[in-house]
Write a protein that holds these residues in place. Structure first.
Motif, PDB file in Angstrom:
ATOM      1  N   ALA A 157     -18.589 -19.625   0.859  1.00  0.00           N
ATOM      2  CA  ALA A 157     -17.656 -20.700   1.179  1.00  0.00           C
ATOM      3  C   ALA A 157     -16.292 -20.047   1.370  1.00  0.00           C
ATOM      4  CB  ALA A 157     -17.610 -21.736   0.066  1.00  0.00           C
ATOM      5  N   THR A 158     -15.501 -20.587   2.290  1.00  0.00           N
ATOM      6  CA  THR A 158     -14.231 -19.959   2.644  1.00  0.00           C
ATOM      7  C   THR A 158     -13.057 -20.675   1.997  1.00  0.00           C
ATOM      8  OG1 THR A 158     -15.127 -19.210   4.748  1.00  0.00           O
ATOM      9  CG2 THR A 158     -12.728 -19.299   4.551  1.00  0.00           C
ATOM     10  N   ILE A 159     -12.160 -19.887   1.415  1.00  0.00           N
ATOM     11  CA  ILE A 159     -10.876 -20.373   0.928  1.00  0.00           C
ATOM     12  C   ILE A 159      -9.824 -19.642   1.752  1.00  0.00           C
ATOM     13  CG2 ILE A 159      -9.276 -20.492  -1.029  1.00  0.00           C
ATOM     14  CD1 ILE A 159     -11.729 -20.409  -2.879  1.00  0.00           C
ATOM     15  N   TYR A 160      -9.042 -20.395   2.515  1.00  0.00           N
ATOM     16  CA  TYR A 160      -7.977 -19.779   3.300  1.00  0.00           C
ATOM     17  C   TYR A 160      -6.780 -19.512   2.396  1.00  0.00           C
ATOM     18  CZ  TYR A 160     -10.644 -20.586   7.496  1.00  0.00           C
ATOM     19  OH  TYR A 160     -11.626 -20.555   8.445  1.00  0.00           O
ATOM     20  N   VAL A 161      -6.259 -18.293   2.486  1.00  0.00           N
ATOM     21  CA  VAL A 161      -5.164 -17.845   1.631  1.00  0.00           C
ATOM     22  C   VAL A 161      -4.043 -17.265   2.484  1.00  0.00           C
ATOM     23  CG1 VAL A 161      -6.709 -17.403  -0.336  1.00  0.00           C
ATOM     24  CG2 VAL A 161      -6.208 -15.556   1.279  1.00  0.00           C
ATOM     25  N   LEU A 162      -2.856 -17.187   1.908  1.00  0.00           N
ATOM     26  CA  LEU A 162      -1.703 -16.673   2.646  1.00  0.00           C
ATOM     27  C   LEU A 162      -1.662 -15.155   2.693  1.00  0.00           C
ATOM     28  CD1 LEU A 162       0.996 -19.197   1.407  1.00  0.00           C
ATOM     29  CD2 LEU A 162      -0.295 -19.224   3.557  1.00  0.00           C
ATOM     30  N   ASN A 163      -2.210 -14.501   1.675  1.00  0.00           N
ATOM     31  CA  ASN A 163      -2.207 -13.043   1.606  1.00  0.00           C
ATOM     32  C   ASN A 163      -3.438 -12.613   0.813  1.00  0.00           C
ATOM     33  OD1 ASN A 163      -1.575 -10.450   0.005  1.00  0.00           O
ATOM     34  ND2 ASN A 163      -0.041 -10.423   1.636  1.00  0.00           N
ATOM     35  N   GLN A 164      -4.306 -11.832   1.432  1.00  0.00           N
ATOM     36  CA  GLN A 164      -5.558 -11.457   0.773  1.00  0.00           C
ATOM     37  C   GLN A 164      -5.339 -10.605  -0.475  1.00  0.00           C
ATOM     38  OE1 GLN A 164      -7.511 -10.033   4.411  1.00  0.00           O
ATOM     39  NE2 GLN A 164      -9.191 -11.443   3.916  1.00  0.00           N
ATOM     40  N   ASP A 165      -4.401  -9.676  -0.460  1.00  0.00           N
ATOM     41  CA  ASP A 165      -4.159  -8.856  -1.647  1.00  0.00           C
ATOM     42  C   ASP A 165      -3.687  -9.709  -2.818  1.00  0.00           C
ATOM     43  OD1 ASP A 165      -4.893  -6.353  -0.561  1.00  0.00           O
ATOM     44  OD2 ASP A 165      -2.903  -6.101   0.327  1.00  0.00           O
ATOM     45  N   ASP A 166      -2.750 -10.631  -2.550  1.00  0.00           N
ATOM     46  CA  ASP A 166      -2.258 -11.521  -3.603  1.00  0.00           C
ATOM     47  C   ASP A 166      -3.367 -12.435  -4.111  1.00  0.00           C
ATOM     48  OD1 ASP A 166       0.246 -10.387  -3.267  1.00  0.00           O
ATOM     49  OD2 ASP A 166       1.049 -12.077  -2.103  1.00  0.00           O
ATOM     50  N   ALA A 167      -4.177 -12.956  -3.183  1.00  0.00           N
ATOM     51  CA  ALA A 167      -5.282 -13.831  -3.571  1.00  0.00           C
ATOM     52  C   ALA A 167      -6.311 -13.067  -4.407  1.00  0.00           C
ATOM     53  CB  ALA A 167      -5.939 -14.430  -2.338  1.00  0.00           C
ATOM     54  N   LEU A 168      -6.600 -11.832  -4.016  1.00  0.00           N
ATOM     55  CA  LEU A 168      -7.540 -11.018  -4.792  1.00  0.00           C
ATOM     56  C   LEU A 168      -7.025 -10.834  -6.214  1.00  0.00           C
ATOM     57  CD1 LEU A 168     -10.048  -9.262  -5.093  1.00  0.00           C
ATOM     58  CD2 LEU A 168      -8.730  -7.369  -4.114  1.00  0.00           C
ATOM     59  N   ASP A 169      -5.751 -10.536  -6.354  1.00  0.00           N
ATOM     60  CA  ASP A 169      -5.165 -10.394  -7.689  1.00  0.00           C
ATOM     61  C   ASP A 169      -5.337 -11.678  -8.488  1.00  0.00           C
ATOM     62  OD1 ASP A 169      -3.429  -9.002  -9.716  1.00  0.00           O
ATOM     63  OD2 ASP A 169      -2.114 -10.710  -9.237  1.00  0.00           O
ATOM     64  N   PHE A 170      -5.069 -12.826  -7.882  1.00  0.00           N
ATOM     65  CA  PHE A 170      -5.192 -14.106  -8.576  1.00  0.00           C
ATOM     66  C   PHE A 170      -6.626 -14.373  -9.009  1.00  0.00           C
ATOM     67  CE2 PHE A 170      -6.072 -18.623  -8.741  1.00  0.00           C
ATOM     68  CZ  PHE A 170      -5.062 -19.084  -9.561  1.00  0.00           C
ATOM     69  N   TYR A 171      -7.556 -14.314  -8.070  1.00  0.00           N
ATOM     70  CA  TYR A 171      -8.943 -14.680  -8.381  1.00  0.00           C
ATOM     71  C   TYR A 171      -9.609 -13.674  -9.323  1.00  0.00           C
ATOM     72  CZ  TYR A 171      -8.784 -18.692  -5.366  1.00  0.00           C
ATOM     73  OH  TYR A 171      -8.462 -19.917  -4.833  1.00  0.00           O
ATOM     74  N   LYS A 172      -9.225 -12.413  -9.215  1.00  0.00           N
ATOM     75  CA  LYS A 172      -9.812 -11.382 -10.077  1.00  0.00           C
ATOM     76  C   LYS A 172      -9.130 -11.346 -11.447  1.00  0.00           C
ATOM     77  CE  LYS A 172     -10.624  -6.400 -10.237  1.00  0.00           C
ATOM     78  NZ  LYS A 172     -10.362  -5.121  -9.580  1.00  0.00           N
ATOM     79  N   ASN A 173      -7.806 -11.248 -11.468  1.00  0.00           N
ATOM     80  CA  ASN A 173      -7.100 -11.004 -12.729  1.00  0.00           C
ATOM     81  C   ASN A 173      -6.678 -12.259 -13.470  1.00  0.00           C
ATOM     82  OD1 ASN A 173      -7.270  -8.163 -12.442  1.00  0.00           O
ATOM     83  ND2 ASN A 173      -5.609  -8.254 -10.955  1.00  0.00           N
ATOM     84  N   LYS A 174      -6.556 -13.374 -12.796  1.00  0.00           N
ATOM     85  CA  LYS A 174      -6.181 -14.608 -13.479  1.00  0.00           C
ATOM     86  C   LYS A 174      -7.386 -15.503 -13.763  1.00  0.00           C
ATOM     87  CE  LYS A 174      -1.416 -14.663 -11.879  1.00  0.00           C
ATOM     88  NZ  LYS A 174      -0.713 -14.355 -13.083  1.00  0.00           N
ATOM     89  N   LEU A 175      -8.310 -15.591 -12.780  1.00  0.00           N
ATOM     90  CA  LEU A 175      -9.488 -16.428 -12.987  1.00  0.00           C
ATOM     91  C   LEU A 175     -10.674 -15.646 -13.542  1.00  0.00           C
ATOM     92  CD1 LEU A 175      -9.544 -18.828  -9.897  1.00  0.00           C
ATOM     93  CD2 LEU A 175      -8.407 -19.115 -12.110  1.00  0.00           C
ATOM     94  N   GLY A 176     -10.642 -14.320 -13.449  1.00  0.00           N
ATOM     95  CA  GLY A 176     -11.732 -13.509 -13.996  1.00  0.00           C
ATOM     96  C   GLY A 176     -12.922 -13.356 -13.067  1.00  0.00           C
ATOM     97  N   PHE A 177     -12.748 -13.613 -11.763  1.00  0.00           N
ATOM     98  CA  PHE A 177     -13.833 -13.450 -10.818  1.00  0.00           C
ATOM     99  C   PHE A 177     -14.047 -11.961 -10.549  1.00  0.00           C
ATOM    100  CE2 PHE A 177     -13.860 -17.765  -8.412  1.00  0.00           C
ATOM    101  CZ  PHE A 177     -13.839 -18.438  -9.606  1.00  0.00           C
ATOM    102  N   GLU A 178     -15.226 -11.649 -10.011  1.00  0.00           N
ATOM    103  CA  GLU A 178     -15.542 -10.284  -9.625  1.00  0.00           C
ATOM    104  C   GLU A 178     -15.506 -10.167  -8.111  1.00  0.00           C
ATOM    105  OE1 GLU A 178     -19.327  -9.352 -11.457  1.00  0.00           O
ATOM    106  OE2 GLU A 178     -18.324  -8.863 -13.339  1.00  0.00           O
TER     107      GLU A 178
END
Length: 135
Positions: free
Chosen positions: A8-29
């Motif tokens: 499923a696609t989530i459109y984001v403004l910046n992939q690096d920033d989004a990766l940091d959020f989803y990985k380091n804040k939400l705990g996703f892999e």
């Protein structure tokens, strides 16, 4: 016959920033992180317990999928908070809410009793809102 949804696609403004959020804040892999010729990046994340459901963190850019005007419009809508990233489930909404607050996640609604369970509403660092639900 279709048996499941894989991405499923989530459109984001910046992939690096989004990766940091989803990985380091939400705990996703991280599922995939591949760059191909022409500057396209295929970036996916998933909850640790659900590697079979990949969330594509896609940055709308001018290219084969979008005209420059369409990409700009989508980016504007993302920044306005017009898109939802979906519903994330948890076994304990209050506990997960506290953990995510400690990680710096911004919530627009604390855990609240609803007909279907307990729900909190948060936003990612692009402006996409998502629901955190305990059924």
């Amino acid at each position: 016959m279709i048996t499941s949804i894989a991405h499923a696609t989530i459109y984001v403004l910046n992939q690096d920033d989004a990766l940091d959020f989803y990985k380091n804040k939400l705990g996703f892999e991280v599922g995939d992180d591949m760059k191909v010729e022409g500057g396209f990046r295929w970036l996916t994340v998933h909850p640790k317990s659900k590697p079979q459901l990949q969330l594509v963190l896609a940055e709308p850019k001018e290219g084969p999928m979008f005209s420059k005007d369409a990409a700009d419009k989508i980016r504007s809508l993302i920044a306005e908070g017009a898109f939802g990233a979906g519903v994330f489930e948890t076994e304990n909404c209050h506990k997960t809410y506290d953990e995510l607050i400690a990680n710096g996640v911004e919530f627009i609604q604390p855990p609240t009793e609803q007909l279907y369970g307990i729900e909190a509403l948060a936003v990612d660092n692009s402006g996409n809102w998502f629901s955190l639900v305990q059924r």
